[in-house]
Design a protein around this motif. Structure first.
Motif, mmCIF file in Angstrom:
data_model
loop_
_atom_site.group_PDB
_atom_site.id
_atom_site.type_symbol
_atom_site.label_atom_id
_atom_site.label_comp_id
_atom_site.label_asym_id
_atom_site.label_seq_id
_atom_site.Cartn_x
_atom_site.Cartn_y
_atom_site.Cartn_z
ATOM 1 N N ASP A 84 0.766 -1.192 0.050
ATOM 2 C CA ASP A 84 -0.094 0.331 0.035
ATOM 3 C C ASP A 84 0.697 1.422 -0.018
ATOM 4 O O ASP A 84 1.319 1.103 0.998
ATOM 5 N N ALA A 85 0.930 1.894 -1.096
ATOM 6 C CA ALA A 85 2.051 3.191 -1.315
ATOM 7 C C ALA A 85 1.372 3.488 -0.618
ATOM 8 O O ALA A 85 2.736 4.759 0.416
ATOM 9 N N ARG A 86 0.298 4.457 0.729
ATOM 10 C CA ARG A 86 -0.440 5.506 1.644
ATOM 11 C C ARG A 86 0.824 5.649 2.734
ATOM 12 O O ARG A 86 1.413 5.857 3.657
ATOM 13 N N SER A 87 0.600 3.914 3.143
ATOM 14 C CA SER A 87 0.956 3.825 4.484
ATOM 15 C C SER A 87 2.237 3.004 4.457
ATOM 16 O O SER A 87 3.108 2.479 5.370
ATOM 17 N N ASN A 88 2.544 2.116 2.953
ATOM 18 C CA ASN A 88 3.768 1.764 3.181
ATOM 19 C C ASN A 88 3.970 0.407 3.770
ATOM 20 O O ASN A 88 5.383 0.058 4.175
ATOM 21 N N GLN A 89 3.140 -0.278 4.086
ATOM 22 C CA GLN A 89 2.410 -1.731 4.387
ATOM 23 C C GLN A 89 2.474 -3.449 3.415
ATOM 24 O O GLN A 89 1.856 -2.102 2.227
ATOM 25 N N ARG A 90 2.775 -3.889 3.744
ATOM 26 C CA ARG A 90 2.306 -5.489 2.669
ATOM 27 C C ARG A 90 1.144 -5.755 2.669
ATOM 28 O O ARG A 90 0.090 -5.438 4.330
ATOM 29 N N ILE A 91 0.513 -5.734 1.884
ATOM 30 C CA ILE A 91 -0.545 -5.899 2.272
ATOM 31 C C ILE A 91 -0.715 -7.888 2.115
ATOM 32 O O ILE A 91 0.012 -8.525 0.545
ATOM 33 N N TRP A 92 -1.304 -8.533 2.813
ATOM 34 C CA TRP A 92 -1.440 -9.861 2.330
ATOM 35 C C TRP A 92 -2.260 -10.553 2.549
ATOM 36 O O TRP A 92 -1.803 -11.965 1.321
ATOM 37 N N ASN A 93 -3.270 -10.223 1.971
ATOM 38 C CA ASN A 93 -4.482 -10.689 1.120
ATOM 39 C C ASN A 93 -4.070 -10.839 -0.230
ATOM 40 O O ASN A 93 -4.209 -9.013 -0.895
ATOM 41 N N VAL A 94 -3.206 -11.617 -0.979
ATOM 42 C CA VAL A 94 -3.441 -11.224 -2.327
ATOM 43 C C VAL A 94 -3.248 -12.510 -2.828
ATOM 44 O O VAL A 94 -2.937 -14.126 -2.606
ATOM 45 N N LYS A 95 -3.720 -13.060 -4.242
ATOM 46 C CA LYS A 95 -4.407 -14.256 -4.914
ATOM 47 C C LYS A 95 -3.471 -13.565 -6.225
ATOM 48 O O LYS A 95 -3.874 -13.044 -7.219
ATOM 49 N N THR A 96 -2.938 -14.335 -6.920
ATOM 50 C CA THR A 96 -2.199 -14.240 -8.124
ATOM 51 C C THR A 96 -3.641 -15.516 -9.668
ATOM 52 O O THR A 96 -3.299 -16.837 -8.568
ATOM 53 N N GLN A 97 -3.392 -15.165 -10.614
ATOM 54 C CA GLN A 97 -4.224 -16.230 -11.524
ATOM 55 C C GLN A 97 -2.935 -15.955 -13.067
ATOM 56 O O GLN A 97 -2.751 -15.067 -13.257
ATOM 57 N N ALA A 98 -3.196 -17.279 -13.297
ATOM 58 C CA ALA A 98 -2.272 -17.248 -14.787
ATOM 59 C C ALA A 98 -0.842 -15.859 -14.841
ATOM 60 O O ALA A 98 -1.204 -15.238 -15.561
ATOM 61 N N LEU A 99 -0.311 -16.429 -14.157
ATOM 62 C CA LEU A 99 1.051 -15.962 -14.543
ATOM 63 C C LEU A 99 1.927 -16.759 -15.786
ATOM 64 O O LEU A 99 2.202 -17.280 -15.520
ATOM 65 N N THR A 100 2.318 -15.617 -16.486
ATOM 66 C CA THR A 100 2.673 -16.306 -17.553
ATOM 67 C C THR A 100 4.123 -14.962 -18.085
ATOM 68 O O THR A 100 4.132 -13.940 -17.151
ATOM 69 N N ARG A 101 4.688 -15.752 -18.823
ATOM 70 C CA ARG A 101 6.150 -14.071 -19.528
ATOM 71 C C ARG A 101 5.371 -13.254 -20.188
ATOM 72 O O ARG A 101 6.369 -11.585 -19.528
ATOM 73 N N GLU A 102 3.821 -13.149 -20.463
ATOM 74 C CA GLU A 102 3.207 -11.861 -20.663
ATOM 75 C C GLU A 102 2.827 -10.762 -19.850
ATOM 76 O O GLU A 102 2.659 -9.806 -20.033
ATOM 77 N N THR A 103 1.731 -11.793 -18.837
ATOM 78 C CA THR A 103 0.788 -11.019 -18.409
ATOM 79 C C THR A 103 0.560 -11.802 -17.144
ATOM 80 O O THR A 103 1.260 -12.780 -16.521
ATOM 81 N N GLY A 104 0.337 -10.844 -16.019
ATOM 82 C CA GLY A 104 0.219 -11.825 -14.761
ATOM 83 C C GLY A 104 -0.844 -11.173 -14.353
ATOM 84 O O GLY A 104 -1.102 -9.753 -14.107
ATOM 85 N N THR A 105 -2.009 -12.409 -13.937
ATOM 86 C CA THR A 105 -3.336 -11.425 -13.525
ATOM 87 C C THR A 105 -3.175 -11.694 -11.020
ATOM 88 O O THR A 105 -2.800 -12.073 -11.589
ATOM 89 N N ILE A 106 -3.007 -10.447 -11.101
ATOM 90 C CA ILE A 106 -3.111 -9.767 -9.608
ATOM 91 C C ILE A 106 -4.348 -9.606 -9.074
ATOM 92 O O ILE A 106 -5.016 -8.787 -9.295
ATOM 93 N N TYR A 107 -4.820 -10.520 -7.718
ATOM 94 C CA TYR A 107 -6.729 -9.601 -7.193
ATOM 95 C C TYR A 107 -5.038 -9.718 -6.061
ATOM 96 O O TYR A 107 -4.386 -9.931 -4.909
ATOM 97 N N PHE A 108 -5.638 -8.134 -4.920
ATOM 98 C CA PHE A 108 -5.273 -8.132 -4.065
ATOM 99 C C PHE A 108 -6.578 -7.224 -3.251
ATOM 100 O O PHE A 108 -7.575 -6.408 -3.564
ATOM 101 N N GLU A 109 -6.320 -6.999 -1.316
ATOM 102 C CA GLU A 109 -7.409 -6.512 -1.015
ATOM 103 C C GLU A 109 -6.896 -4.996 -0.676
ATOM 104 O O GLU A 109 -5.805 -4.455 -0.030
ATOM 105 N N PRO A 110 -7.624 -3.708 -1.575
ATOM 106 C CA PRO A 110 -7.316 -2.354 -1.279
ATOM 107 C C PRO A 110 -7.115 -1.689 -0.148
ATOM 108 O O PRO A 110 -7.771 -0.954 0.101
#
Length: 1004
Positions: A84-110
């Motif tokens: 999180d840019a505002r607090s500079n704290q890591r967000i732990w609720n993160v999930k990735t999907q279809a990580l390829t060399r071309e693209t990566g889909t990322i879900y996270f808790e804002p």
């Protein structure tokens, strides 16, 4: 964070600091992705060097973003960190999907709702403080809660990628490491499927960096068969042709250039155009022709060079470069070069980001074998060749019949009386299986003076069964190179081919090499080849004022790697001397001589077979000792304010890499303006400045890194890769990771050995002398040969510059370095050095006085040195005129000893070492030694103990030789901080000398 004024050099030179770039993400979409150069605002050793900056437009539980990162690595098993840019704290609720060399889909808790978030996608960790770190990329870790993950299937908030950002410009992938998609590549290939390969002309500001992936830049540009660029008059211009072998392997790639012509008939001749990858001048001044092949699926960059003449008329010049490969149709590329009215300064080398220094790779600077002070011209008198302090007499077979030294035992002058080294001539003996020795029919050698500093000779020795052709040369420093070709005239069964070096017994006093540390020569010794583990092919044998270093070679010899990397590129076993490990060396003391028998064992030769029994010799010492310089020149080995250094009494400053004015290892060109300012201020105070610059490894900050990598393994060694993150991310594999400086994040890779990079090194040193004003170089071990050292000495001393060279070595007698003695390993370079600093891992407490003399002091070779590890042993050091170096050891400050040097006026004294038979001061106890520094009616006596216990000793004084009246003599020990208390002694009384210590006594 260690800050440097010029660390983001690419940003300043080409792109501008924090400049934004935009390109189309795909050929069919209007969406644009920005690439930004960061300003080192995060810790890369935990977060990595790359991030996507995304914007979330509104609050919600789950944000989704698709990052079109176009990576050349495989992201499937690498961690994603969201912050999180505002607090500079890591967000732990993160999930990735279809990580390829071309693209990566990322879900996270804002977590902060709408705003900016950072997605770090190559995080790694390293061992803190390591100079040989291995970056380990973090594995994915699922620490998201189940409750949050259940929300992913519901409504998500779109998070848009604002830009991709690198930690700094050096770490940026943009634009030449941003990959084209598979679809883009397929489209290019489809449009050119009738061609065996694709050609992508590219300018010099965009070096090709990927070997297996096309950059997106090329997908956007396409395969236009033309190239246009601009240059100045007199500029060292270059451009690239990127070859993509998409359909099959390519063999024998060559380029053919036409003249470049303007409309009004002006011509830039084709002879000025060349391809760095196929042609050049090698480090040894030989014409270089290289075969270029390209494996299917890979990319090869061909760098084309043109040194534009200064008198070129400003105009637009057109011509053609044709790509030719074996079995394929030629591909012509139309060239158009616009020459401006501006005249480049010194070829444009002050703008090296334009690759204007690539021409240095073919430099011949310093190659002319001119004399270097203090050496004198060689003189021939029938079969005798005279050089500084030495003579070589040749036998009719072309081998040394006698070698003489005229250096005095004190090593302060040259005598008229010779000291012969040999008890008999060298002999190359071929013994048949029957036991009969082949008798050579000889004739006098043909001797020719090539230059004042080099003499060459040939000799032919024949027999009915075997022919021996000798070709040899002697140079002004005492280096002799022998090429001996043996040709079988009939089928032969041989018991042995051996060369005997018969030293006079009294000369063969000390030895180092062949698995022995420096010390007294053994009476009987046997050695066998073991190149897989031992960097050993010869030894030095001799006395202080007369000796010989010999090395056994064949025609396949290449210089191995050293300094931690011998096992990565060891010696090649000579086919002749080694003979499948049957060869070896026997040393045996006899009544009047010490015979060194270099044997090769039994073998069979067919008619016409040839063997090369090559070897080289170095006749020691090389020159007299310069004791006055030893006392007057005092090193300060650290970057510090010049007025601070001046106050210490030091006279020469050594500047390491990893400092503000010399940040990058073996690439001292980037902060050159700051370096010049520092050197100017030092010169103003009467100080000299030398810089760290070797050639063993090259910084990843080198402007020419990509062109050098395009040369295959000509410059860089093969290896398993790894090392710091930058190396893994940008070089991928096939290199040896070398020294790393955490403060400036400078990562280097190991060079392959002798190559054209040594031409660049010589030319670069010349540029530093002329433009920055360096007074010399500090060498931290040496990764080049004596030819390069001579060239370096010539450019460093040009136009009256001092050209000071001091050599430091860590003890090479260990497994990683192949158990070679540092002094033996670097003896080829000794004739051109000013001082030794041997060194790290040298044991000053548990090694003998003979080890000190032969492996540390430099005295048998005409050099003097200093100590390093733990500050050395100050008492033993003074026996050889050595102290340690300031301010390297906190517990060993040399200034108290410097003070004694000055108060005694040591600079004008005569040094008489304990090894000198006529030394006027002897010690009654064994292993307690004395060296005398003699002046008119006054002597400084250095006493040091190697005894295993405290000893009471008496001085045995030769009053006549000392020039002192014993009735008036006084013997005092001046007070020296951390060395000795003050004391007075009667000249005949017993004096206590502590174990491992000693005294400095003034007799007057």
């Amino acid at each position: 964070m260690f800050k440097l004024t010029e660390v983001n050099f690419f940003s300043k030179a080409i792109f501008g600091v924090a400049l934004l770039f935009s390109i189309n993400c795909t050929l069919s979409q209007a969406q644009q992705l920005k690439y930004k150069t960061g300003t080192e605002t995060w810790n890369p050793d935990s977060l990595g060097n790359h991030r996507a900056v995304v914007k979330v437009s509104s609050a919600g539980a789950v944000a989704k973003t698709v990052v079109e990162w176009r990576r050349k690595d495989d992201p499937a098993n690498k961690e994603i960190i969201v912050v999180d840019a505002r607090s500079n704290q890591r967000i732990w609720n993160v999930k990735t999907q279809a990580l390829t060399r071309e693209t990566g889909t990322i879900y996270f808790e804002p977590v902060s709702g709408a705003g900016t978030y950072y997605i770090y996608y190559l995080p790694f960790h390293v061992q803190p403080g390591s100079n040989y770190p291995t970056a380990v990329y973090k594995k994915p870790s699922d620490r998201a809660t189940s409750a949050w993950k259940n929300k992913i299937s519901g409504k998500t908030i779109a998070a848009k990628v604002d830009y991709l950002e690198s930690y700094n410009q050096l770490n940026s992938f943009y634009p030449m490491e941003v990959i084209a998609t598979a679809k883009e590549v397929a489209s290019l290939v489809s449009k050119n499927k009738s061609q065996p390969y694709l050609v992508f002309p590219e300018d010099r500001l965009h070096p090709v960096k990927m070997e297996k992936d096309l950059p997106q830049r090329w997908a956007l540009k396409g395969t236009a068969l033309n190239f246009t660029d601009t240059a100045d008059r007199g500029e060292n211009f270059s451009f690239q042709l990127g070859l993509y072998a998409f359909s099959k392997d390519l063999h024998q790639v060559t380029l053919k250039f036409t003249d470049l012509k303007s409309i009004d008939g002006a011509i830039i001749p084709s002879s000025l155009l060349s391809c760095l990858n196929t042609d050049g001048i090698n480090w040894d001044n030989q014409v270089l022709k290289k075969q270029v092949d390209v494996t299917k699926g890979e990319i090869q960059s061909l760098w084309c060079l043109l040194d534009i003449p200064e008198d070129t008329k400003p105009a637009t010049y057109s011509g053609t470069v044709t790509v030719m490969t074996e079995g394929n149709a030629a591909v012509p590329i139309q060239l158009k070069l616009v020459i401006s009215p501006k005249k480049a300064v010194n070829g444009g080398v002050n703008e090296p980001w334009k690759q204007t220094r690539l021409t240095w790779l073919n430099s011949t600077s310093g190659q002319k074998n001119e004399l270097i002070k203090p050496y004198i011209p060689l003189k021939i008198n029938t079969n005798t060749i005279s050089l500084l302090g030495r003579k070589v007499m040749l036998g009719d077979d072309g081998m040394p019949a006698q070698i003489e030294s005229f250096f005095t035992e004190e090593m302060t002058g040259i005598d008229q009386r010779p000291r012969p080294l040999l008890a008999a001539p060298f002999a190359l003996i071929a013994e048949e299986a029957t036991g009969s020795v082949i008798q050579w029919k000889t004739r006098k050698p043909e001797i020719k003076q090539l230059t004042p500093g080099e003499v060459e000779w040939t000799a032919l020795n024949t027999s009915p069964k075997l022919k021996m052709e000798v070709k040899a040369s002697l140079e002004f420093d005492g280096f002799i190179n022998y090429t001996i070709k043996l040709t079988a005239l009939t089928a032969l069964k041989l018991k042995d081919i051996r060369m005997v070096i018969p030293f006079k017994k009294e000369v063969a006093e000390y030895m180092m090499g062949l698995n022995l540390k420096g010390g007294k020569i053994p009476a009987d010794y046997k050695w066998k080849w073991d190149v897989a583990h031992k960097n050993q092919d010869g030894a030095w044998i001799g006395a202080v004022n007369a000796g010989l270093r010999f090395s056994l070679r064949d025609e396949r010899y290449t210089r191995p790697l050293n300094t931690n990397f011998y096992l990565d590129k060891p010696l090649v076993l000579p086919g002749s001397w080694g003979n499948q490990d049957q060869g070896g060396i026997d040393i045996q003391q006899q009544a009047t001589r010490t015979a060194v028998t270099n044997y090769s064992g039994a073998r069979e030769m067919k008619a016409g077979d040839t063997l090369y029994y090559n070897f080289n010799l170095m006749i020691t010492p090389f020159h007299t000792l310069n004791t006055a310089d030893q006392w007057a020149t005092r090193y300060y080995h650290k970057y510090a304010p010049v007025d601070t250094i001046k106050a210490t009494g030091a006279t020469v400053i050594n500047i390491h890499h990893g400092t503000a004015i010399n940040p990058y290892i073996n690439y001292p060109f980037i902060a050159h303006q700051a370096m010049k300012s520092y050197i100017d201020s030092a010169h103003h105070l009467g100080l000299k400045v030398k810089i760290y610059n070797t050639v063993r490894e090259v910084s990843n900050s080198a402007y020419e890194l990509a062109p050098l990598r395009s040369l295959g393994h000509e410059v860089f060694s093969k290896g398993k890769g790894g090392g710091y993150a930058w190396l893994q991310e940008h070089l991928n594999a096939d290199y040896i990771a070398a020294w790393y400086v955490p403060e400036v994040k400078d990562a280097a890779i190991i060079n392959s050995g002798m190559s054209r990079w040594h031409n660049y090194y010589v030319e670069g040193m010349s540029w530093l002398v002329q433009n920055v004003g360096i007074d010399g170089i500090y060498l931290d071990d040496v990764a080049y040969d004596r030819t390069t050292m001579k060239r370096i000495k010539r450019v460093l001393t040009q136009n009256g510059h001092p050209g000071i060279i001091d050599l430091h070595s860590a003890n090479q007698y260990n497994k990683r370095d192949g158990f070679n003695n540092s002094a033996n390993l670097y003896m080829d370079h000794f004739p051109y050095l000013n001082r030794l600093w041997f060194g790290e891992n040298f044991d000053y407490e548990n090694n003998t006085q003979d080890f000190y003399l032969t492996e540390i002091s430099g005295i048998p070779f005409g050099l003097m040195g200093e100590m390093l590890e733990g500050g050395g042993n100050p008492w033993r050091g003074m026996v050889y005129g050595m102290t340690n170096r300031m301010p390297w050891s906190a517990n060993a400050d040399p200034r108290p000893i410097w003070k004694i040097w000055d108060s005694f006026d040591l600079q004008h004294s005569r040094m008489i070492g304990y090894w000198v038979k006529s030394n006027p001061v002897k010690i009654t106890a064994a292993n307690v030694l004395a060296t005398v520094y003699l002046k008119d009616k006054k002597a400084l006596i250095a006493v040091a103990s190697w005894a295993k216990e405290d000893m009471k000793v008496k001085l045995q004084l030769d009053w006549k030789a000392l020039g002192i009246d014993p009735k008036k003599a006084k013997l005092k020990a001046p007070a020296i901080r951390n060395f000795q208390p003050a004391g007075s002694y009667a000249v005949n009384e017993e004096i206590l000398v502590k174990k491992g210590e000693g005294l400095l006594l003034v007799l007057e």
